[in-house]
Design a protein around this motif. Structure first.
Motif, PDB file in Angstrom:
ATOM      1  N   LYS A 157      -5.972  29.616  46.237  1.00 36.24           N
ATOM      2  CA  LYS A 157      -4.684  30.292  46.099  1.00 36.24           C
ATOM      3  C   LYS A 157      -4.684  31.227  44.889  1.00 36.24           C
ATOM      4  N   LEU A 158      -5.348  30.803  43.818  1.00 34.86           N
ATOM      5  CA  LEU A 158      -5.415  31.647  42.631  1.00 34.86           C
ATOM      6  C   LEU A 158      -6.181  32.932  42.933  1.00 34.86           C
ATOM      7  N   ALA A 159      -7.264  32.806  43.690  1.00 35.05           N
ATOM      8  CA  ALA A 159      -8.039  33.989  44.081  1.00 35.05           C
ATOM      9  C   ALA A 159      -7.179  34.929  44.919  1.00 35.05           C
ATOM     10  N   ARG A 160      -6.332  34.355  45.770  1.00 42.08           N
ATOM     11  CA  ARG A 160      -5.446  35.177  46.597  1.00 42.08           C
ATOM     12  C   ARG A 160      -4.411  35.893  45.735  1.00 42.08           C
ATOM     13  N   VAL A 161      -3.872  35.171  44.742  1.00 43.83           N
ATOM     14  CA  VAL A 161      -2.908  35.779  43.822  1.00 43.83           C
ATOM     15  C   VAL A 161      -3.540  36.967  43.103  1.00 43.83           C
ATOM     16  N   PHE A 162      -4.759  36.772  42.597  1.00 46.96           N
ATOM     17  CA  PHE A 162      -5.439  37.850  41.875  1.00 46.96           C
ATOM     18  C   PHE A 162      -5.752  39.027  42.791  1.00 46.96           C
ATOM     19  N   THR A 163      -6.069  38.735  44.051  1.00 47.56           N
ATOM     20  CA  THR A 163      -6.339  39.810  45.006  1.00 47.56           C
ATOM     21  C   THR A 163      -5.088  40.641  45.245  1.00 47.56           C
ATOM     22  N   ILE A 164      -3.964  39.952  45.459  1.00 45.35           N
ATOM     23  CA  ILE A 164      -2.691  40.650  45.654  1.00 45.35           C
ATOM     24  C   ILE A 164      -2.344  41.448  44.407  1.00 45.35           C
ATOM     25  N   TRP A 165      -2.547  40.829  43.253  1.00 51.51           N
ATOM     26  CA  TRP A 165      -2.244  41.483  41.981  1.00 51.51           C
ATOM     27  C   TRP A 165      -3.081  42.753  41.821  1.00 51.51           C
ATOM     28  N   ASN A 166      -4.360  42.652  42.143  1.00 52.74           N
ATOM     29  CA  ASN A 166      -5.244  43.804  42.027  1.00 52.74           C
ATOM     30  C   ASN A 166      -4.786  44.937  42.941  1.00 52.74           C
ATOM     31  N   ASP A 167      -4.417  44.582  44.175  1.00 51.46           N
ATOM     32  CA  ASP A 167      -3.926  45.593  45.108  1.00 51.46           C
ATOM     33  C   ASP A 167      -2.640  46.229  44.591  1.00 51.46           C
ATOM     34  N   ARG A 168      -1.791  45.396  44.013  1.00 55.26           N
ATOM     35  CA  ARG A 168      -0.500  45.880  43.503  1.00 55.26           C
ATOM     36  C   ARG A 168      -0.701  46.921  42.407  1.00 55.26           C
ATOM     37  N   TYR A 169      -1.629  46.661  41.494  1.00 54.56           N
ATOM     38  CA  TYR A 169      -1.796  47.538  40.348  1.00 54.56           C
ATOM     39  C   TYR A 169      -2.740  48.703  40.620  1.00 54.56           C
ATOM     40  N   THR A 170      -3.519  48.616  41.701  1.00 48.53           N
ATOM     41  CA  THR A 170      -4.437  49.704  42.022  1.00 48.53           C
ATOM     42  C   THR A 170      -3.682  50.944  42.458  1.00 48.53           C
ATOM     43  N   ASP A 171      -2.634  50.758  43.257  1.00 49.85           N
ATOM     44  CA  ASP A 171      -1.864  51.906  43.738  1.00 49.85           C
ATOM     45  C   ASP A 171      -0.392  51.520  43.856  1.00 49.85           C
ATOM     46  N   PRO A 172       0.318  51.420  42.716  1.00 51.75           N
ATOM     47  CA  PRO A 172       1.711  50.955  42.738  1.00 51.75           C
ATOM     48  C   PRO A 172       2.677  51.904  43.438  1.00 51.75           C
ATOM     49  N   ASP A 173       2.247  53.148  43.680  1.00 56.78           N
ATOM     50  CA  ASP A 173       3.146  54.123  44.293  1.00 56.78           C
ATOM     51  C   ASP A 173       2.865  54.350  45.775  1.00 56.78           C
ATOM     52  N   SER A 174       2.019  53.502  46.360  1.00 57.14           N
ATOM     53  CA  SER A 174       1.720  53.660  47.781  1.00 57.14           C
ATOM     54  C   SER A 174       2.934  53.256  48.620  1.00 57.14           C
ATOM     55  N   ASP A 175       3.002  53.760  49.838  1.00 61.13           N
ATOM     56  CA  ASP A 175       4.117  53.421  50.729  1.00 61.13           C
ATOM     57  C   ASP A 175       4.174  51.922  50.982  1.00 61.13           C
ATOM     58  N   PHE A 176       2.996  51.288  51.087  1.00 66.48           N
ATOM     59  CA  PHE A 176       2.953  49.852  51.363  1.00 66.48           C
ATOM     60  C   PHE A 176       3.619  49.068  50.241  1.00 66.48           C
ATOM     61  N   TRP A 177       3.235  49.348  48.984  1.00 66.97           N
ATOM     62  CA  TRP A 177       3.783  48.575  47.878  1.00 66.97           C
ATOM     63  C   TRP A 177       5.223  48.942  47.568  1.00 66.97           C
ATOM     64  N   ARG A 178       5.595  50.157  47.861  1.00 67.51           N
ATOM     65  CA  ARG A 178       7.006  50.509  47.703  1.00 67.51           C
ATOM     66  C   ARG A 178       7.856  49.688  48.671  1.00 67.51           C
ATOM     67  N   THR A 179       7.333  49.475  49.871  1.00 70.01           N
ATOM     68  CA  THR A 179       8.057  48.665  50.856  1.00 70.01           C
ATOM     69  C   THR A 179       8.116  47.209  50.422  1.00 70.01           C
ATOM     70  N   VAL A 180       7.007  46.693  49.891  1.00 70.54           N
ATOM     71  CA  VAL A 180       6.969  45.309  49.423  1.00 70.54           C
ATOM     72  C   VAL A 180       7.987  45.087  48.310  1.00 70.54           C
ATOM     73  N   LEU A 181       8.067  46.026  47.382  1.00 70.95           N
ATOM     74  CA  LEU A 181       8.930  45.848  46.213  1.00 70.95           C
ATOM     75  C   LEU A 181      10.394  46.172  46.478  1.00 70.95           C
ATOM     76  N   TYR A 182      10.651  47.220  47.272  1.00 71.78           N
ATOM     77  CA  TYR A 182      12.027  47.692  47.412  1.00 71.78           C
ATOM     78  C   TYR A 182      12.629  47.463  48.791  1.00 71.78           C
ATOM     79  N   GLY A 183      11.790  47.181  49.780  1.00 74.10           N
ATOM     80  CA  GLY A 183      12.312  46.962  51.114  1.00 74.10           C
ATOM     81  C   GLY A 183      12.259  48.215  51.972  1.00 74.10           C
TER      82      GLY A 183
END
Length: 224
Positions: A42-68
């Motif tokens: 689970k920790l590895a999964r958290v770090f993977t998600i975290w890495n994806d989140r910070y790699t491209d915080p302005d992508s359409d995918f992460w904007r949807t995750v954060l703001y809906g």
């Protein structure tokens, strides 16, 4: 990212837009805690998600995750991503599409959309006018565990605690007189102010720590 400006009055009675632009810090307010019961998988999964989140915080995918989704979780006051975002209340959102919290904050080149219209316009003006370039102070050395090391910063805090009260009295007095326009010759008063600070204890802090070669110069983090 705001000008280093503090209002008049004693510390704690005025607002401030000072912000330490440091991506690496310590303390509960800048760290995340992972429970001992979290498995390695689970920790590895958290770090993977975290890495994806910070790699491209302005992508359409992460904007949807954060703001809906627009129309379901929020609407715009004007042009999308360039105006204020009005969030819907929980009751207005279908139960299956309600958001139950989020995680992670990051440095982004975009204006935060979670703002009202006035703040959205202010941030746009702030960026277009390059306030950060004109007013932000980038120090030669920065008081931080990363640049000083644990032992040095502990010694620094011990000495600082002995002199900071008297230093703050001088700081408050000079700031208030500056706000009130009661300074005489600004250049003369500034030189006298610095001399008083040094005599009150700042000189010891500078000589013992700031001038120490082991106190590394500040290097701006590369967040691009």
């Amino acid at each position: 990212a705001f000008p280093a400006l503090a209002g008049p009055g004693e510390s704690g009675t005025w607002g401030t837009r000072r912000y330490n632009m440091d991506a690496f810090n310590e303390g509960k307010f800048r760290t995340y805690t992972v429970g001992a019961t979290v498995s390695d998988q689970k920790l590895a999964r958290v770090f993977t998600i975290w890495n994806d989140r910070y790699t491209d915080p302005d992508s359409d995918f992460w904007r949807t995750v954060l703001y809906g989704v627009e129309g379901i979780h929020y609407r715009w006051t004007g042009e999308p991503w360039k105006s204020g975002m009005i969030r819907k209340t929980v009751e207005e959102i279908p139960e299956k599409q309600r958001m139950y919290g989020s995680f992670g904050g990051s440095f982004s080149s975009e204006i935060s959309p979670v703002l009202n219209e006035a703040m959205s316009q202010f941030y746009s003006f702030f960026i277009e006018s390059k306030w950060a370039d004109q007013y932000t102070i980038e120090p030669y050395k920065y008081i931080n565990t990363k640049t000083m090391g644990y032992e040095m910063i502990e010694d620094y805090m011990d000495l600082r605690s002995e002199v900071i009260e008297e230093i703050n009295i001088l700081v408050d007095d000079f700031r208030n007189r500056a706000w009130e326009g009661s300074l005489g010759n600004p250049e003369t008063e500034w030189n006298q102010y610095i001399e008083k600070l040094y005599d009150t204890g700042l000189k010891d802090l500078v000589n013992k720590f700031y001038n120490d070669s082991e106190f590394e110069p500040y290097v701006r983090p590369d967040i691009n």
